[in-house]
Design an enzyme around this catalytic site. Structure first.
Site, PDB file in Angstrom:
ATOM      1  N   ASP A 100       0.936  -1.192  -0.122  1.00 39.01           N
ATOM      2  CA  ASP A 100       0.016  -0.022   0.158  1.00 39.01           C
ATOM      3  C   ASP A 100       1.011   1.438  -0.229  1.00 39.01           C
ATOM      4  OD1 ASP A 100      -3.072   0.413   0.324  1.00 39.01           O
ATOM      5  OD2 ASP A 100      -2.005   1.960   1.792  1.00 39.01           O
ATOM      6  N   HIS A 298      -5.961  -7.430  -1.175  1.00 36.97           N
ATOM      7  CA  HIS A 298      -4.919  -6.466  -0.825  1.00 36.97           C
ATOM      8  C   HIS A 298      -4.096  -6.884   0.365  1.00 36.97           C
ATOM      9  CE1 HIS A 298      -3.276  -2.620  -1.428  1.00 36.97           C
ATOM     10  NE2 HIS A 298      -3.578  -2.179  -0.437  1.00 36.97           N
TER      11      HIS A 298
END
Length: 323
Positions: A100, A298
């Site tokens: 991220d 993710h």
């Protein structure tokens, strides 16, 4: 063996770090809305394998200081924290692992201080060349058509207040939405002006196959305590990052890179260009391995811990022994 905890004065903030094991340093950088704890399974694996695994709470997260100025959340500023951490442990180099905005931070670290980077292990967020216009320009265009969390995060105080109203519900919804169990880009079906928590799907009750109730409670407790402003300020600083990297516009990281991603990761699908893997292969001179993790999203290091730990330990072995 459990992590130990301490604080490092970086010259910019008082930074909390969790550490496990001894050996060559491996530093893990989280994203949003995360803390050091999203790496706790990797700290255990790397520590047991003979490495000094270190996971800081980055600026504004967890127990690390949260400056008020958005300019204090640029990658340039946080690179300073990472270099101070290396100096604190008396290490010339470390392997850095990121996901991220932690991944975006490490791509820039490799441009600004390649001599301090033994190698990068990046999850889900591929390297891409600097865009001709600042990110906010593109986000604004997208947000005219549908809800976009990146644009929603920009106005100071707005998302901060909304997310703080129901922090545990927001966290459960966003972790589920970003996982391989949901198609995150369905969130774009909501119109402009939607609040993020209302754009996200209702999450199933915990525990999930990849996240226990205790793990979720640990993550949620920090946000219940300090709120979301520190993490949101990273997004508010992204256009400033673009300005500060003008002299790196043609540069690419030359350090060794290992890249692992979830098959269903939304960043790979919707935020990284048309063919992010081919772009990296064309640009990076030392891209050593790419691995796709079937079914994961993710938070791939939690959703598919065994696969990520195997990839990580393989990369660490090559980087620290030369094999």
């Amino acid at each position: 063996m459990e992590p130990t905890h301490r604080f490092v004065d970086t010259g910019g903030v008082r930074m909390h770090v969790a550490e496990q094991g001894r050996g060559h340093p491996v530093i893990f950088c989280h994203g949003f809305p995360h803390t050091w704890y999203v790496w706790h399974r990797q700290l255990a694996a790397a520590g047991a394998a003979g490495y000094r695994a270190i996971a800081p709470d980055l600026r504004g997260a967890g127990r690390t200081g949260a400056p008020e100025s958005i300019d204090d959340y640029t990658n340039e500023a946080v690179v300073g924290d990472l270099l101070a951490l290396l100096d604190d442990i008396d290490a010339d180099q470390a392997v850095f692992v990121g996901v991220d905005f932690g991944a975006a931070l490490l791509w820039e670290l490799a441009l600004r201080a390649p001599e301090r980077v033994r190698g990068l292990v990046i999850l889900n967020n591929p390297f891409a060349p600097r865009a001709p216009k600042p990110p906010g320009y593109y986000w604004g265009k997208m947000a005219e058509r549908h809800f976009l969390h990146l644009q929603y995060f920009q106005e100071p105080g707005v998302a901060d207040a909304h997310l703080a109203e129901r922090p545990r519900e927001f966290l459960s919804r966003v972790y589920y939405a970003l996982s391989g169990d949901f198609h995150y880009l369905d969130v774009w079906k909501n119109p402009p002006g939607t609040r993020y928590i209302d754009a996200l799907p209702v999450a199933p009750d915990l525990p999930w196959p990849w996240l226990s109730q205790d793990e979720f409670d640990t993550l949620a407790a920090d946000f219940e305590s300090v709120g979301f402003t520190g993490g949101l300020n990273w997004y508010r600083a992204i256009d400033r990052n673009w300005e500060l990297t003008a002299h790196y516009a043609e540069a690419v990281p030359t350090v060794p890179v290992y890249f692992v991603y979830g098959e269903n990761d939304p960043d790979m699908e919707g935020f990284s260009g048309r063919d992010p893997l081919d772009t990296m292969r064309a640009l990076l001179p030392d891209l050593r391995a790419v691995q796709r993790v079937p079914g994961a999203g993710h938070l791939v290091q939690l959703e598919a811990t065994e696969a990520v730990n195997g990839f990580l330990l393989g990369a660490l072995g090559e980087l620290t022994t030369g094999k």
